[in-house]
Design a protein around this motif. Sequence first.
Motif, PDB file in Angstrom:
ATOM      1  N   ASN A  40      48.486 104.403 -79.393  1.00  0.00           N
ATOM      2  CA  ASN A  40      47.898 104.011 -80.682  1.00  0.00           C
ATOM      3  C   ASN A  40      47.937 102.505 -80.900  1.00  0.00           C
ATOM      4  O   ASN A  40      47.098 101.952 -81.623  1.00  0.00           O
ATOM      5  CB  ASN A  40      48.617 104.719 -81.825  1.00  0.00           C
ATOM      6  CG  ASN A  40      48.280 106.202 -81.875  1.00  0.00           C
ATOM      7  OD1 ASN A  40      47.311 106.641 -81.261  1.00  0.00           O
ATOM      8  ND2 ASN A  40      49.089 106.968 -82.599  1.00  0.00           N
ATOM      9  N   SER A  41      48.909 101.839 -80.287  1.00  0.00           N
ATOM     10  CA  SER A  41      48.970 100.378 -80.438  1.00  0.00           C
ATOM     11  C   SER A  41      47.756  99.720 -79.793  1.00  0.00           C
ATOM     12  O   SER A  41      47.230  98.720 -80.315  1.00  0.00           O
ATOM     13  CB  SER A  41      50.264  99.835 -79.828  1.00  0.00           C
ATOM     14  OG  SER A  41      50.228  99.904 -78.406  1.00  0.00           O
ATOM     15  N   VAL A  42      47.285 100.285 -78.664  1.00  0.00           N
ATOM     16  CA  VAL A  42      46.088  99.742 -78.014  1.00  0.00           C
ATOM     17  C   VAL A  42      44.855 100.075 -78.849  1.00  0.00           C
ATOM     18  O   VAL A  42      43.958  99.244 -79.024  1.00  0.00           O
ATOM     19  CB  VAL A  42      45.956 100.293 -76.580  1.00  0.00           C
ATOM     20  CG1 VAL A  42      44.692  99.743 -75.907  1.00  0.00           C
ATOM     21  CG2 VAL A  42      47.179  99.925 -75.760  1.00  0.00           C
ATOM     22  N   PHE A  43      44.812 101.307 -79.388  1.00  0.00           N
ATOM     23  CA  PHE A  43      43.690 101.663 -80.270  1.00  0.00           C
ATOM     24  C   PHE A  43      43.667 100.759 -81.515  1.00  0.00           C
ATOM     25  O   PHE A  43      42.591 100.370 -81.995  1.00  0.00           O
ATOM     26  CB  PHE A  43      43.785 103.126 -80.694  1.00  0.00           C
ATOM     27  CG  PHE A  43      43.311 104.087 -79.645  1.00  0.00           C
ATOM     28  CD1 PHE A  43      42.078 103.929 -79.030  1.00  0.00           C
ATOM     29  CD2 PHE A  43      44.093 105.160 -79.258  1.00  0.00           C
ATOM     30  CE1 PHE A  43      41.641 104.819 -78.070  1.00  0.00           C
ATOM     31  CE2 PHE A  43      43.660 106.053 -78.294  1.00  0.00           C
ATOM     32  CZ  PHE A  43      42.435 105.873 -77.692  1.00  0.00           C
ATOM     33  N   PHE A  44      44.874 100.436 -82.021  1.00  0.00           N
ATOM     34  CA  PHE A  44      44.938  99.563 -83.189  1.00  0.00           C
ATOM     35  C   PHE A  44      44.432  98.161 -82.842  1.00  0.00           C
ATOM     36  O   PHE A  44      43.770  97.503 -83.656  1.00  0.00           O
ATOM     37  CB  PHE A  44      46.385  99.496 -83.708  1.00  0.00           C
ATOM     38  CG  PHE A  44      46.543  98.669 -84.949  1.00  0.00           C
ATOM     39  CD1 PHE A  44      46.020  99.095 -86.166  1.00  0.00           C
ATOM     40  CD2 PHE A  44      47.208  97.442 -84.900  1.00  0.00           C
ATOM     41  CE1 PHE A  44      46.160  98.322 -87.304  1.00  0.00           C
ATOM     42  CE2 PHE A  44      47.352  96.673 -86.049  1.00  0.00           C
ATOM     43  CZ  PHE A  44      46.828  97.115 -87.245  1.00  0.00           C
ATOM     44  N   GLU A  45      44.745  97.709 -81.632  1.00  0.00           N
ATOM     45  CA  GLU A  45      44.225  96.417 -81.173  1.00  0.00           C
ATOM     46  C   GLU A  45      42.695  96.438 -81.152  1.00  0.00           C
ATOM     47  O   GLU A  45      42.032  95.496 -81.603  1.00  0.00           O
ATOM     48  CB  GLU A  45      44.774  96.096 -79.781  1.00  0.00           C
ATOM     49  CG  GLU A  45      44.288  94.770 -79.228  1.00  0.00           C
ATOM     50  CD  GLU A  45      44.864  94.500 -77.847  1.00  0.00           C
ATOM     51  OE1 GLU A  45      44.324  93.607 -77.164  1.00  0.00           O
ATOM     52  OE2 GLU A  45      45.850  95.166 -77.449  1.00  0.00           O
ATOM     53  N   GLY A  46      42.111  97.535 -80.626  1.00  0.00           N
ATOM     54  CA  GLY A  46      40.654  97.669 -80.622  1.00  0.00           C
ATOM     55  C   GLY A  46      40.087  97.735 -82.029  1.00  0.00           C
ATOM     56  O   GLY A  46      39.021  97.171 -82.312  1.00  0.00           O
ATOM     57  N   PHE A  47      40.830  98.418 -82.947  1.00  0.00           N
ATOM     58  CA  PHE A  47      40.378  98.518 -84.334  1.00  0.00           C
ATOM     59  C   PHE A  47      40.336  97.136 -84.990  1.00  0.00           C
ATOM     60  O   PHE A  47      39.360  96.785 -85.669  1.00  0.00           O
ATOM     61  CB  PHE A  47      41.307  99.455 -85.107  1.00  0.00           C
ATOM     62  CG  PHE A  47      41.068  99.463 -86.589  1.00  0.00           C
ATOM     63  CD1 PHE A  47      39.994 100.150 -87.126  1.00  0.00           C
ATOM     64  CD2 PHE A  47      41.914  98.761 -87.452  1.00  0.00           C
ATOM     65  CE1 PHE A  47      39.761 100.151 -88.504  1.00  0.00           C
ATOM     66  CE2 PHE A  47      41.694  98.756 -88.818  1.00  0.00           C
ATOM     67  CZ  PHE A  47      40.615  99.456 -89.341  1.00  0.00           C
ATOM     68  N   LEU A  48      41.390  96.331 -84.808  1.00  0.00           N
ATOM     69  CA  LEU A  48      41.426  94.998 -85.407  1.00  0.00           C
ATOM     70  C   LEU A  48      40.301  94.115 -84.874  1.00  0.00           C
ATOM     71  O   LEU A  48      39.640  93.392 -85.629  1.00  0.00           O
ATOM     72  CB  LEU A  48      42.785  94.336 -85.131  1.00  0.00           C
ATOM     73  CG  LEU A  48      43.999  94.944 -85.838  1.00  0.00           C
ATOM     74  CD1 LEU A  48      45.270  94.212 -85.418  1.00  0.00           C
ATOM     75  CD2 LEU A  48      43.832  94.878 -87.356  1.00  0.00           C
ATOM     76  N   ILE A  49      40.093  94.195 -83.567  1.00  0.00           N
ATOM     77  CA  ILE A  49      39.026  93.378 -82.978  1.00  0.00           C
ATOM     78  C   ILE A  49      37.661  93.852 -83.479  1.00  0.00           C
ATOM     79  O   ILE A  49      36.782  93.047 -83.792  1.00  0.00           O
ATOM     80  CB  ILE A  49      39.113  93.446 -81.436  1.00  0.00           C
ATOM     81  CG1 ILE A  49      40.349  92.679 -80.970  1.00  0.00           C
ATOM     82  CG2 ILE A  49      37.845  92.886 -80.795  1.00  0.00           C
ATOM     83  CD1 ILE A  49      40.613  92.771 -79.494  1.00  0.00           C
ATOM     84  N   GLY A  50      37.466  95.176 -83.589  1.00  0.00           N
ATOM     85  CA  GLY A  50      36.195  95.711 -84.078  1.00  0.00           C
ATOM     86  C   GLY A  50      35.923  95.337 -85.521  1.00  0.00           C
ATOM     87  O   GLY A  50      34.805  94.944 -85.882  1.00  0.00           O
TER      88      GLY A  50
END
Length: 672
Positions: free
Chosen positions: A313-323
């Motif tokens: 989820n930390s990687v998904f959260f990174e993608g969410f912030l960038i998106g």
Amino acid sequence: MNIMNRVTLQYLLKNRRRTIVTILGVIISAAMIAAVSTFADSFLDLMQRDEIYQDGEWHIQYMNVTRENVERIGGSEAVALAGLSREEGYFKPQVLPELGYEYLYVQSYDPTNFQLRNIRMVEGRLPEFPGELILTEENAWGLKPGDTLTGVLGDRILTETGEIIRQNYLAGPETFSPRETRAYQIVGIFQENWPSSYRSGDKALTLLERDSQPVNVTVRLQKVGPDVFQDPWDLNQYGETVNYHQALLRYMGIVGNREIMGALYQAAGIVLVIILAGSILLIYNAFAISIAERSRQLGMLSSVGATRKQKRNSVFFEGFLIGVTAIPLGLLFGILGIGITFTLVSPLIQNALRVAVPFQVKVSLPALLGAVIFSALTIFISVLRPAVQASRITPIEAIRQTKEIALTGRKVRTSRLIRRLFDMEGELAMKNLKRQRKRYRATIISLAVSVVLFLTAASFNYYLDQAYRLANNDIQYDVQMLISGQGPQDLERMQSLAARAASLPEVTEAVITPSWYLYGCADVEQSLVAPETARLGQMEAVPGKSRFNVSLTTMDEQSLSRFCADAGIAPALLEGEGNPAILIDPIHYQSDGVYYELNQLKLDGPLDMECTLSDGKPELTGSRVSLRIAAQTPLVPAYQSALRTSKEELILILHPDRYGAILRQLRQELAS
């Protein structure tokens, strides 16, 4: 915000350069997606606005409707606006002007129909009373608002059948049957939507008289959907025939002939696939490198109790912030970029598509939502595999980096060629790349994707240009003037008028050519037929030969010299023996919605042929003439259409003296 998300945010802030590069990649992806969807919407909006400008905003027209049914149509909940019109007939002025049509084709509109048909006044005003008339700007006959025109209103009757000609076209031998004498007061000049020289009377509009019937009812619907042709409102029963505004409905994505819409959607789909593939690889590589750099951090978090789900989820959260950061910026820059592009290319688009309205940016909410979803999907697909990899990192693997760095001699071994080419520095760089294979592969894939995207975009642009060139039926002249006569006795008068027209100060270039071709046919050895033409099917005349239709044309000597210079052909080639001619080949050919560029013949030198010609009269069938194809060129004369509908027609250009000699020969045979 939980501890894992805080750590992820701190990592992004600490590694600003990596974060900015990743955000820029997503911005570019979202901007391209937004630009493509905005372009498609804006193009359709352009064509809709141009059609409305040219022919008005209406959807259905009911012909010959009674007054009772007019009220029923106008009272329907489906109808937003209904205008009435009527064909009054042909008006023949008592004093004919020197130039212009013999008749005025008079139609009467009510005020609503003037609005629906988008009648644009150049001078004066719209008719307010039945006796007032407005004329077209192109053929106002020198009349101005305030002038009075007196004459006879009547019908054109076909001589052979006695039928009344209901439409404004040239129909053949006819007589004029007067009905009443009328005097019209000219109150304005309007700009006609579709001026044409192939009609018998110039269009003129007056006000519809009250209680006239039957009338034509032009309707703008409240809501237009795919079921418009099924007429769910049951309005078809009120008129003899029903006409649809096919062009406008087509650009709204509703009607039958979908060639333009299909081409637009295919082009947009191809571009979106290219963007999707490139974006996924670009963003995936960015996250793959990020995970490689974060492996120690993720291992440490795992050692203090972080679960697989938390690491993923930390990687998904990174993608969410960038998106969340990049997608809005991408949409903004995409729309802004396409807007600037439209501003720059609008004159070119208007000229290429022959539209009268400028390109405008059309931003629709569904398109923006689609771009957001498409961009979010791209990020999700790109992040999915790195997230799974991150969830599997253990503390020992993170410390030893056994999956990131390979230290065995076999895996880091380099070839002697690397050292010979790049010396010790190149060998050390190669060993370092092999020690960190994931970063190495990510870098190589990124470079490869850049090259592939560049070649794909260049190839797509090339084929799109080729498709436009093949489908373009553009004729290069601005004005065509038809000068007719009764025969050879009027030749001098016709030549004088043509010379006067060509010498007008407004004319930059003029081509004088016969208004007809000489037609015939010729048999050609099948070995000389180009393979691409033979594959599409060729009519066989006799065993071993294929029959082609032959069209002979010419132009004045000055224009012919320019044409030969542009085509790189020596004019002397057309002065030899055997009626030498220039063949237009290869050709652009269209059949069943498919466009081809193909050669008709494969020639290594001149080709002599015998042609059976006619002058459009059955009596001349069998007249034979010798021809020689002395040269060939793909260049199309200015007066001719670039797109063919028959691959079996050879168009030959002769010297005007040779063309005249053949024509005289045919006329002598007819006279004898």
